[in-house]
Design a protein around this motif. Structure first.
Motif, PDB file in Angstrom:
ATOM      1  N   GLU A 170       0.853  -1.181   0.000  1.00 42.98           N
ATOM      2  CA  GLU A 170       0.000   0.000   0.000  1.00 42.98           C
ATOM      3  C   GLU A 170       0.898   1.242   0.000  1.00 42.98           C
ATOM      4  O   GLU A 170       1.607   1.510   0.971  1.00 42.98           O
ATOM      5  CB  GLU A 170      -0.890  -0.025   1.248  1.00 42.98           C
ATOM      6  N   GLN A 171       0.836   1.987  -1.089  1.00 47.16           N
ATOM      7  CA  GLN A 171       1.782   3.091  -1.282  1.00 47.16           C
ATOM      8  C   GLN A 171       1.602   4.208  -0.258  1.00 47.16           C
ATOM      9  O   GLN A 171       2.571   4.869   0.121  1.00 47.16           O
ATOM     10  CB  GLN A 171       1.642   3.653  -2.699  1.00 47.16           C
ATOM     11  N   ALA A 172       0.380   4.431   0.205  1.00 46.45           N
ATOM     12  CA  ALA A 172       0.145   5.536   1.140  1.00 46.45           C
ATOM     13  C   ALA A 172       0.812   5.292   2.489  1.00 46.45           C
ATOM     14  O   ALA A 172       1.317   6.228   3.128  1.00 46.45           O
ATOM     15  CB  ALA A 172      -1.361   5.754   1.317  1.00 46.45           C
ATOM     16  N   THR A 173       0.827   4.014   2.917  1.00 48.76           N
ATOM     17  CA  THR A 173       1.358   3.701   4.251  1.00 48.76           C
ATOM     18  C   THR A 173       2.670   2.940   4.201  1.00 48.76           C
ATOM     19  O   THR A 173       3.329   2.788   5.216  1.00 48.76           O
ATOM     20  CB  THR A 173       0.347   2.855   5.025  1.00 48.76           C
ATOM     21  N   HIS A 174       3.038   2.469   3.010  1.00 53.41           N
ATOM     22  CA  HIS A 174       4.233   1.630   2.853  1.00 53.41           C
ATOM     23  C   HIS A 174       4.138   0.379   3.738  1.00 53.41           C
ATOM     24  O   HIS A 174       5.142  -0.068   4.300  1.00 53.41           O
ATOM     25  CB  HIS A 174       5.515   2.418   3.165  1.00 53.41           C
ATOM     26  N   LEU A 175       2.928  -0.165   3.808  1.00 53.01           N
ATOM     27  CA  LEU A 175       2.701  -1.392   4.559  1.00 53.01           C
ATOM     28  C   LEU A 175       2.206  -2.476   3.618  1.00 53.01           C
ATOM     29  O   LEU A 175       1.507  -2.197   2.626  1.00 53.01           O
ATOM     30  CB  LEU A 175       1.655  -1.157   5.654  1.00 53.01           C
ATOM     31  N   CYS A 176       2.568  -3.750   3.917  1.00 53.69           N
ATOM     32  CA  CYS A 176       2.084  -4.892   3.154  1.00 53.69           C
ATOM     33  C   CYS A 176       0.671  -5.237   3.628  1.00 53.69           C
ATOM     34  O   CYS A 176       0.442  -5.413   4.833  1.00 53.69           O
ATOM     35  CB  CYS A 176       3.004  -6.096   3.342  1.00 53.69           C
ATOM     36  N   VAL A 177      -0.269  -5.333   2.672  1.00 54.29           N
ATOM     37  CA  VAL A 177      -1.657  -5.618   3.011  1.00 54.29           C
ATOM     38  C   VAL A 177      -2.159  -6.731   2.111  1.00 54.29           C
ATOM     39  O   VAL A 177      -1.525  -7.115   1.117  1.00 54.29           O
ATOM     40  CB  VAL A 177      -2.531  -4.356   2.843  1.00 54.29           C
ATOM     41  N   ALA A 178      -3.330  -7.292   2.448  1.00 46.72           N
ATOM     42  CA  ALA A 178      -3.938  -8.357   1.646  1.00 46.72           C
ATOM     43  C   ALA A 178      -4.417  -7.788   0.312  1.00 46.72           C
ATOM     44  O   ALA A 178      -4.746  -6.606   0.186  1.00 46.72           O
ATOM     45  CB  ALA A 178      -5.098  -8.979   2.414  1.00 46.72           C
ATOM     46  N   GLY A 179      -4.471  -8.647  -0.704  1.00 49.10           N
ATOM     47  CA  GLY A 179      -4.946  -8.225  -2.018  1.00 49.10           C
ATOM     48  C   GLY A 179      -4.246  -8.970  -3.131  1.00 49.10           C
ATOM     49  O   GLY A 179      -3.466  -9.918  -2.903  1.00 49.10           O
ATOM     50  N   ASP A 180      -4.517  -8.562  -4.373  1.00 51.20           N
ATOM     51  CA  ASP A 180      -3.937  -9.165  -5.574  1.00 51.20           C
ATOM     52  C   ASP A 180      -3.070  -8.125  -6.272  1.00 51.20           C
ATOM     53  O   ASP A 180      -3.580  -7.113  -6.747  1.00 51.20           O
ATOM     54  CB  ASP A 180      -5.047  -9.644  -6.506  1.00 51.20           C
TER      55      ASP A 180
END
Length: 544
Positions: A318-328
């Motif tokens: 996630e570019q806004a938070t620079h965190l790895c999140v679930a998704g494709d």
């Protein structure tokens, strides 16, 4: 005799890099020096507007000191005040007789040393004045015994420069002496041309001090040249002498920083370079400072989907938070080219396995690119314009002067060897090889334990218009190079490739079609028996 020194107001110019040696935009707003400085206003094409000339960003040094013109009371009438009432003794004595000026960065500043017809350490790569336009003047020099005479009687400017050298970053103040007739201005070259100063018109038999200032924003390595641009010389033409450039002292000159730091002159302190750090507080909040003092992505943060590959449950960055999140990672990604697909790890379109844009992409077992399907195919595929490029087909041929020999079909092109060259290698040096092949069941073995490479050619054929990507595979022990010939002439001949491996390695090249009688030449030599001499296989050329 008393040497009368006339203090001239310096013309300060701050010069910025970026010009590719067009003419400079006139110094808009500077008042000409009583007819001495001719603004560069249309006599040549301006510097194309790429930079705004330094037209008033600093106040010219025109009055910051009071000229020595009577500011002291004459010695009770016993002498004439130093008010310019005497003409400087231009050349009757030798001022500064050969003593190197303190801090001067210009080599051979007084033109005392000459190498042949040119002054030593001058006539650099940016010089385009003819060599006979630079002459040694041995009379009436400003200092020492010599000066340089520059001759360019036309209105188009010509450059005369120092040899390239390294220079420290900083502000430099230059002065030089000029006399004669002509227009002169200055610039410098580092990795590009700076803007030019305005022209100064020189029309005097007496030496006149001129000035030029410039700023180097960063250190320059082996490319700096100081440039004199001259035009409209006449009569005795233009003489220059006593060229001095001195770097201004800076606060940081006495400060030593680490390789990951820079010194800030305003505070004379060391600060981390961009992307470098003393600790994590010098980095973005999603970064950490590693042992090399470099800001890197923190272990639990990301900048791209690939950074999340180690966490399968959260593969999206996630570019806004620079965190790895679930998704494709491939959600919403559309690949516009048939040869590409979305990589589920990176989330970007990449060349799919087995796909190709050109033959250069086919580095595996299938060496040719089919332009219709954008898939890598075998050398025998119709997309390959090289007939029998895999050396699968052999027959017995009668070769003049050599008799009958077993040779690969469509090869051993025979021509007159002069205006239309062909094969010159002995047919006995060409052997079918099956011990190790790249594709199919056969390869071509060159048995050439000779030092001089000999041509081996395709039979010539016509090639339709278009761009073609080509390759061949080679292994064994020896040397090989290639080139092509057609109605368009010879291609560039490659350097010899030294081969000493049992693994097949690709050799790539390109050519342009729309030619007649095209043929490829291979030049094998120096083969050795320890790896069964030299083998070639899968010669392919496909249209891009």
């Amino acid at each position: 005799m008393t040497l009368v020194r006339v203090c001239l107001a310096s013309l300060l110019l701050v010069v910025a890099c970026g010009d590719s040696d067009p003419e400079v935009t006139p110094d808009a707003g500077r008042t000409p020096d009583a007819g001495v400085v001719t603004p560069d206003a249309g006599s040549e094409t301006p510097d194309a507007g790429t930079e705004t000339p330094d037209a008033g960003t600093e106040t010219p040094d025109a009055g910051s000191e009071t000229p020595d013109a009577g500011s002291e009371t004459p010695d009770a009438g016993g002498g004439t005040a130093d008010a310019g009432s005497e003409t400087p003794d231009a050349g009757s004595e030798t001022p500064d007789a050969g003593e190197p000026p303190v801090g001067n960065v210009i080599d051979n500043w007084g033109f005392e040393a000459w190498s042949g017809e040119l002054p030593a350490m001058w006539y650099g790569s940016t010089s385009n004045i003819t060599s006979d336009g630079v002459r040694r003047a041995t009379t009436n020099a400003f200092e020492g015994k010599n000066a340089a005479q520059l001759i360019n009687a036309v209105t188009a400017h010509k450059r005369f420069s120092t040899l390239a050298k390294s220079m420290r970053a900083g502000r430099y103040s230059c002065t030089y002496q000029a006399r004669g007739n002509g227009d002169v201005r200055n610039a410098f070259f580092d990795d590009d041309y700076s803007s030019y100063s305005a022209y100064t018109t020189v029309n005097s038999k007496e030496w006149k001090a001129l000035s030029y200032n410039f700023n180097l924003a960063a250190d320059v390595f082996d490319t700096f040249e100081l440039i004199f641009s001259v035009r409209n010389t006449s009569g005795e033409h233009l003489f220059i002498d006593d060229v001095r450039c001195v770097r201004a002292d800076e606060s940081c000159d006495a400060v030593s920083c680490e390789v990951w730091e820079r010194c800030v002159n305003a505070t004379a302190t060391c600060e981390p370079l961009s992307g470098r750090c003393q600790d994590a507080t010098d980095c973005n909040e999603w970064q950490s400072c590693d042992a090399t003092h470099t800001c890197v992505v923190a272990d639990d943060r990301c900048t791209r989907h690939a950074d999340c590959a180690g966490t399968p449950a959260t593969p999206v960055c996630e570019q806004a938070t620079h965190l790895c999140v679930a998704g494709d990672p491939c959600a919403g990604v559309t690949c516009s080219h048939a040869a590409t697909s979305c990589n589920p790890t990176t989330g970007v379109c990449e060349l799919a396995e087995g796909a190709c844009f050109t033959t250069y992409d086919c580095v595996g077992a299938l060496p040719a690119c089919d332009p219709a399907t954008r898939r890598c195919v075998a050398a025998a595929h119709p997309a390959n314009i090289i007939r029998n490029g895999g050396f699968e087909s052999w027959n017995t041929y009668s070769i003049p002067y050599y008799g009958n020999h077993y040779l690969p079909d469509y090869w051993y092109g025979m021509d007159n060897g002069i205006s239309d060259p062909g094969t010159e290698i002995k047919p006995s040096r060409l052997v079918p090889y099956s011990t190790a092949v790249h594709g199919g069941s056969l390869a071509l073995q060159f048995v050439v334990p000779i030092q001089v490479a000999e041509r081996f050619s395709l039979e010539k054929f016509n090639v339709p218009s278009g761009s073609y990507s080509c390759s061949y595979r080679v292994r064994g022990h020896g040397s090989i190079r290639h080139r092509s010939y057609s109605s368009g002439g010879w291609s560039v001949q490659t350097d010899f490739l030294a081969v000493d491996s049992d693994a097949w390695q690709p050799v790539f090249f390109r050519f342009t079609g729309n030619v007649r009688d095209w043929r490829l030449f291979l030049y094998p030599s120096r083969s050795e028996a320890d790896r069964d001499h030299l083998q070639v296989d899968d010669v392919v050329c496909t249209k891009d």
